[in-house]
Write a protein that holds these residues in place. Structure first.
Motif, PDB file in Angstrom:
ATOM      1  N   GLU A 309     -20.027  12.849  -4.558  1.00  0.00           N
ATOM      2  CA  GLU A 309     -19.585  14.030  -5.291  1.00  0.00           C
ATOM      3  C   GLU A 309     -19.566  13.763  -6.788  1.00  0.00           C
ATOM      4  OE1 GLU A 309     -18.268  12.750  -2.688  1.00  0.00           O
ATOM      5  OE2 GLU A 309     -17.944  14.293  -1.157  1.00  0.00           O
ATOM      6  N   SER A 310     -19.121  12.583  -7.185  1.00  0.00           N
ATOM      7  CA  SER A 310     -19.011  12.278  -8.611  1.00  0.00           C
ATOM      8  C   SER A 310     -20.366  12.087  -9.277  1.00  0.00           C
ATOM      9  CB  SER A 310     -18.157  11.018  -8.816  1.00  0.00           C
ATOM     10  OG  SER A 310     -18.746   9.903  -8.162  1.00  0.00           O
ATOM     11  N   THR A 311     -21.341  11.564  -8.527  1.00  0.00           N
ATOM     12  CA  THR A 311     -22.676  11.346  -9.094  1.00  0.00           C
ATOM     13  C   THR A 311     -23.634  12.473  -8.774  1.00  0.00           C
ATOM     14  OG1 THR A 311     -23.404  10.109  -7.135  1.00  0.00           O
ATOM     15  CG2 THR A 311     -22.385   8.842  -8.935  1.00  0.00           C
ATOM     16  N   GLN A 312     -23.188  13.438  -7.937  1.00  0.00           N
ATOM     17  CA  GLN A 312     -24.024  14.547  -7.477  1.00  0.00           C
ATOM     18  C   GLN A 312     -25.301  14.063  -6.802  1.00  0.00           C
ATOM     19  OE1 GLN A 312     -24.637  17.131 -10.845  1.00  0.00           O
ATOM     20  NE2 GLN A 312     -22.508  17.832 -10.863  1.00  0.00           N
ATOM     21  N   GLY A 313     -25.185  12.903  -6.118  1.00  0.00           N
ATOM     22  CA  GLY A 313     -26.302  12.364  -5.360  1.00  0.00           C
ATOM     23  C   GLY A 313     -27.429  11.823  -6.209  1.00  0.00           C
ATOM     24  N   ARG A 314     -27.181  11.530  -7.461  1.00  0.00           N
ATOM     25  CA  ARG A 314     -28.217  11.018  -8.359  1.00  0.00           C
ATOM     26  C   ARG A 314     -27.926   9.564  -8.718  1.00  0.00           C
ATOM     27  NH1 ARG A 314     -32.405  14.845  -8.552  1.00  0.00           N
ATOM     28  NH2 ARG A 314     -31.428  16.867  -8.181  1.00  0.00           N
ATOM     29  N   GLY A 411     -25.906   9.012   7.913  1.00  0.00           N
ATOM     30  CA  GLY A 411     -25.994  10.429   8.221  1.00  0.00           C
ATOM     31  C   GLY A 411     -25.566  11.338   7.098  1.00  0.00           C
ATOM     32  N   ASN A 412     -25.534  10.833   5.862  1.00  0.00           N
ATOM     33  CA  ASN A 412     -25.209  11.669   4.714  1.00  0.00           C
ATOM     34  C   ASN A 412     -26.360  11.606   3.709  1.00  0.00           C
ATOM     35  OD1 ASN A 412     -24.940   9.101   3.648  1.00  0.00           O
ATOM     36  ND2 ASN A 412     -22.711   9.181   3.524  1.00  0.00           N
ATOM     37  N   GLY A 413     -26.150  12.149   2.518  1.00  0.00           N
ATOM     38  CA  GLY A 413     -27.225  12.234   1.548  1.00  0.00           C
ATOM     39  C   GLY A 413     -27.438  10.983   0.734  1.00  0.00           C
ATOM     40  N   SER A 414     -27.438   9.823   1.372  1.00  0.00           N
ATOM     41  CA  SER A 414     -27.576   8.574   0.631  1.00  0.00           C
ATOM     42  C   SER A 414     -28.247   7.502   1.473  1.00  0.00           C
ATOM     43  CB  SER A 414     -26.206   8.083   0.157  1.00  0.00           C
ATOM     44  OG  SER A 414     -25.365   7.815   1.273  1.00  0.00           O
ATOM     45  N   LEU A 415     -28.586   6.423   0.798  1.00  0.00           N
ATOM     46  CA  LEU A 415     -29.148   5.225   1.409  1.00  0.00           C
ATOM     47  C   LEU A 415     -28.351   4.045   0.895  1.00  0.00           C
ATOM     48  CD1 LEU A 415     -31.545   3.755   2.946  1.00  0.00           C
ATOM     49  CD2 LEU A 415     -32.682   3.669   0.728  1.00  0.00           C
ATOM     50  N   TYR A 416     -28.094   3.075   1.769  1.00  0.00           N
ATOM     51  CA  TYR A 416     -27.303   1.904   1.381  1.00  0.00           C
ATOM     52  C   TYR A 416     -28.161   0.650   1.531  1.00  0.00           C
ATOM     53  CZ  TYR A 416     -23.561   5.301   2.168  1.00  0.00           C
ATOM     54  OH  TYR A 416     -22.769   6.420   2.131  1.00  0.00           O
ATOM     55  N   ALA A 440     -31.964  15.151  -3.412  1.00  0.00           N
ATOM     56  CA  ALA A 440     -32.334  16.391  -2.722  1.00  0.00           C
ATOM     57  C   ALA A 440     -31.070  17.204  -2.487  1.00  0.00           C
ATOM     58  CB  ALA A 440     -33.037  16.093  -1.405  1.00  0.00           C
ATOM     59  N   LYS A 441     -31.207  18.527  -2.504  1.00  0.00           N
ATOM     60  CA  LYS A 441     -30.032  19.378  -2.342  1.00  0.00           C
ATOM     61  C   LYS A 441     -29.450  19.289  -0.940  1.00  0.00           C
ATOM     62  CE  LYS A 441     -31.285  22.794  -5.870  1.00  0.00           C
ATOM     63  NZ  LYS A 441     -31.585  24.230  -6.143  1.00  0.00           N
ATOM     64  N   GLU A 442     -30.312  19.370   0.065  1.00  0.00           N
ATOM     65  CA  GLU A 442     -29.854  19.323   1.448  1.00  0.00           C
ATOM     66  C   GLU A 442     -30.682  18.295   2.209  1.00  0.00           C
ATOM     67  OE1 GLU A 442     -29.908  23.145   3.219  1.00  0.00           O
ATOM     68  OE2 GLU A 442     -28.505  24.051   1.786  1.00  0.00           O
ATOM     69  N   PHE A 443     -30.139  17.102   2.330  1.00  0.00           N
ATOM     70  CA  PHE A 443     -30.837  16.045   3.066  1.00  0.00           C
ATOM     71  C   PHE A 443     -29.803  15.035   3.537  1.00  0.00           C
ATOM     72  CE2 PHE A 443     -33.242  12.222   3.846  1.00  0.00           C
ATOM     73  CZ  PHE A 443     -34.443  12.682   4.365  1.00  0.00           C
ATOM     74  N   LYS A 455     -41.941  -2.819   1.190  1.00  0.00           N
ATOM     75  CA  LYS A 455     -41.798  -2.195  -0.118  1.00  0.00           C
ATOM     76  C   LYS A 455     -41.424  -0.724  -0.045  1.00  0.00           C
ATOM     77  CE  LYS A 455     -45.122  -5.310  -2.330  1.00  0.00           C
ATOM     78  NZ  LYS A 455     -46.405  -5.406  -3.087  1.00  0.00           N
ATOM     79  N   GLY A 456     -41.529  -0.129   1.119  1.00  0.00           N
ATOM     80  CA  GLY A 456     -41.238   1.291   1.268  1.00  0.00           C
ATOM     81  C   GLY A 456     -40.356   1.580   2.458  1.00  0.00           C
ATOM     82  N   LEU A 457     -39.638   2.697   2.387  1.00  0.00           N
ATOM     83  CA  LEU A 457     -38.743   3.125   3.457  1.00  0.00           C
ATOM     84  C   LEU A 457     -39.002   4.589   3.781  1.00  0.00           C
ATOM     85  CD1 LEU A 457     -35.263   1.616   2.509  1.00  0.00           C
ATOM     86  CD2 LEU A 457     -36.267   1.484   4.771  1.00  0.00           C
ATOM     87  N   ILE A 458     -38.928   4.910   5.076  1.00  0.00           N
ATOM     88  CA  ILE A 458     -38.947   6.306   5.514  1.00  0.00           C
ATOM     89  C   ILE A 458     -37.508   6.720   5.777  1.00  0.00           C
ATOM     90  CG2 ILE A 458     -39.657   7.912   7.316  1.00  0.00           C
ATOM     91  CD1 ILE A 458     -42.090   6.147   7.787  1.00  0.00           C
ATOM     92  N   LEU A 459     -37.104   7.834   5.184  1.00  0.00           N
ATOM     93  CA  LEU A 459     -35.775   8.404   5.394  1.00  0.00           C
ATOM     94  C   LEU A 459     -35.956   9.721   6.117  1.00  0.00           C
ATOM     95  CD1 LEU A 459     -35.546   6.451   2.876  1.00  0.00           C
ATOM     96  CD2 LEU A 459     -33.669   7.878   2.107  1.00  0.00           C
ATOM     97  N   MET A 460     -35.268   9.864   7.250  1.00  0.00           N
ATOM     98  CA  MET A 460     -35.461  11.054   8.076  1.00  0.00           C
ATOM     99  C   MET A 460     -34.178  11.842   8.261  1.00  0.00           C
ATOM    100  SD  MET A 460     -38.114   9.961  11.100  1.00  0.00           S
ATOM    101  CE  MET A 460     -37.794   8.199  11.070  1.00  0.00           C
ATOM    102  N   ASP A 461     -34.289  13.139   8.048  1.00  0.00           N
ATOM    103  CA  ASP A 461     -33.264  14.096   8.434  1.00  0.00           C
ATOM    104  C   ASP A 461     -33.689  14.691   9.770  1.00  0.00           C
ATOM    105  OD1 ASP A 461     -31.124  15.808   8.521  1.00  0.00           O
ATOM    106  OD2 ASP A 461     -31.418  16.637   6.529  1.00  0.00           O
ATOM    107  N   LYS A 462     -33.018  15.707  10.221  1.00  0.00           N
ATOM    108  CA  LYS A 462     -33.330  16.278  11.528  1.00  0.00           C
ATOM    109  C   LYS A 462     -34.738  16.860  11.572  1.00  0.00           C
ATOM    110  CE  LYS A 462     -31.472  19.380  15.060  1.00  0.00           C
ATOM    111  NZ  LYS A 462     -30.388  20.350  15.397  1.00  0.00           N
TER     112      LYS A 462
END
Length: 478
Positions: A309-314, A411-416, A440-443, A455-462
């Protein structure tokens, strides 16, 4: 990290090619291949959605009605690359067929129509020219050759998802089978059209699964969920040892993972304990038990509260590193109910086997990292690091090319990410843990997978996905 645009997918069917030059995804009845350097579409195919003749006969509609054969009725349920990235497999379980495409020739295609036995799964063999089709009801495995166009059969596979394996060199195919109410294991020679080499009865009453060692010399087989017992066998079927802890837990084995060298075997049940067996004595050399107390010698990293929330996902933000002894909340477990929320849900070694990742369902928001010494050091495995998150961890994956790099999602809008390869000002390697927002706004990141080069990652939503790539540092000219 740099993120790509958001793209659609169906059924989480997204994967990098073995060489990491292309990325494949499926959307309903369409297969799409993009280049990873530009993400421009390189190839696209639409499967022939006509159901197989057997499926049509088995689902013959009533009089004066018509069986629908549009793309919605026969969508792609599986899509995968061959080992050399030359071919792509697209299977439709509902349609009872498998279609194969060739990357270098957009017009070339092959189709496998399954019989009345149906289709539940289709996989590539290591040679990249053979397709294995698992039928419904455990009737048989059909081995199809794209080179000769011929097929052969293996009867009565026990499981289509966890009951088979190929040796690392691809020479032998190992299959768990059920014959006359007895568990058996079949060894088949892939170089001789899957000719049966050995067939022996297993010392199990109800086989849960098996795991083939990385060296291909040993097989670990274990009982169902009601009995905590594991057996070590050779490929000839000789039993070398059996393991069952004392006192034996109420429930059986949940996860098993071989060390990359085959020297150790990690075993976990539903009792929040992990046993490590060595390949010399096949007896426990150490064990780990989940505890609510974490000593000050363990590095504990905690996700900052409301950082999204504080970083707005950026951008990205470092975990908080906690000092001194810590306490972790353990969920209460009711073992009187089916599938209790306890035990290890994941055992995963890193590339070199120096770290073991364990995720316990009793602490769904935590990831435990245990360190293992090199062969030249004294053998003293210990809990090294604990990563704490605000939400339950949905996936955790080791980097396939780097020994000290881990990616997680909740399961939220981030990667760790966690790594022990960061160098401080003194040139010493230290741990670093970061929270990275997906721009992304909704991911919601529900699943992740690495490229083979790490070197790369796939991130998947529904229903959507994107990719994240590490930013390579460019040295400025002096």
């Amino acid at each position: 990290m740099d993120f790509t645009e958001i793209y659609k997918h169906s059924g989480s069917l997204v994967s990098f090619s073995p060489g990491a030059h292309f990325i494949l995804n499926a959307v309903l009845d369409r297969v799409i291949v993009r280049k990873t350097d530009s993400f421009q579409i390189s190839r696209t195919w639409v499967i022939d959605s006509t159901p197989s003749e057997s499926i049509v006969l088995l689902n013959k509609p009533a009089k004066n009605s018509r069986l629908s054969s549009d793309s919605k009725s026969c969508t792609i349920s599986q899509a995968s690359w061959s080992s050399d990235s030359e071919y792509i497999l697209a299977a439709s379980v509902k349609g009872g067929f498998v279609q194969v495409f060739k990357l270098r020739d957009e017009e070339w295609t092959a189709r496998i129509d399954c019989g009345v036995e149906g289709l539940v799964k289709a996989v590539w063999a290591p040679d990249g020219r053979t397709v294995l089709c698992f039928s419904d009801w455990g009737l048989r495995v059909t081995v199809w050759s794209l080179v000769t166009g011929s097929s052969s059969y293996v009867q009565f596979p026990l499981y289509p998802d966890k009951g088979f394996a190929f040796r690392a060199d691809g020479r032998y195919f190992v299959l768990a089978e059920r014959h006359k109410s007895k568990d058996k294991l079949g060894i088949y020679d892939t170089s001789e059209s899957y000719k049966l080499v050995r067939h022996f009865t297993l010392p199990t009453s109800t086989l849960a699964s098996f795991a083939l060692s990385p060296t291909g010399n040993h097989i670990a087989v274990w009982e169902g969920p009601l009995e905590y017992k594991l057996h070590i066998l050779t490929l000839a079927g000789n039993r070398l040892a059996s393991f069952s802890p004392e006192p034996e837990p109420v429930l059986g084995i949940r996860e098993v993972a071989w060390h990359p060298t085959g020297m150790f075997l990690a075993i976990a049940g539903w009792d929040d304990k992990v046993y490590i067996l060595d390949s010399l004595s096949w007896s426990p050399v150490t064990s780990f038990e989940l505890s609510s107390r974490i000593s000050s010698e363990v590095a504990v990293w905690k996700e900052p509260a409301k950082w999204l929330e504080s970083t707005q996902g950026r951008g990205f933000l470092s975990y908080e590193k906690l000092r001194g002894p810590q306490t972790v909340t353990l969920n209460k477990t009711d073992h009187t109910k089916a599938n209790p929320k306890s035990g290890a849900v994941q055992l995963s070694w890193n590339q070199t086997g120096s770290l073991l990742l364990v995720r316990y369902e009793t602490t769904p928001t935590a990831a435990h990292l245990y360190s293992f010494p090199s062969p030249s050091d004294a053998f003293a495995p210990r809990l090294r690091t604990v990563l704490l998150h605000s939400q339950a961890i949905s996936q955790a994956r080791w980097n396939p090319a780097r020994k000290g790099s881990l990616a997680l999602c909740c399961g939220n809008g981030s990667l760790y990410t966690w790594s022990d390869e960061w160098e401080n000002e003194s040139g010493e390697q230290e741990e670093i843990a970061e929270c990275i927002g997906v721009p992304a706004k909704e991911f919601d990141t529900r699943n992740i997978s690495w490229a083979t080069d790490g070197k790369g990652l796939i991130l998947m939503d529904k229903e959507t996905f994107c990719c994240a790539f590490e930013v390579e540092e460019v040295e400025s000219p002096t």
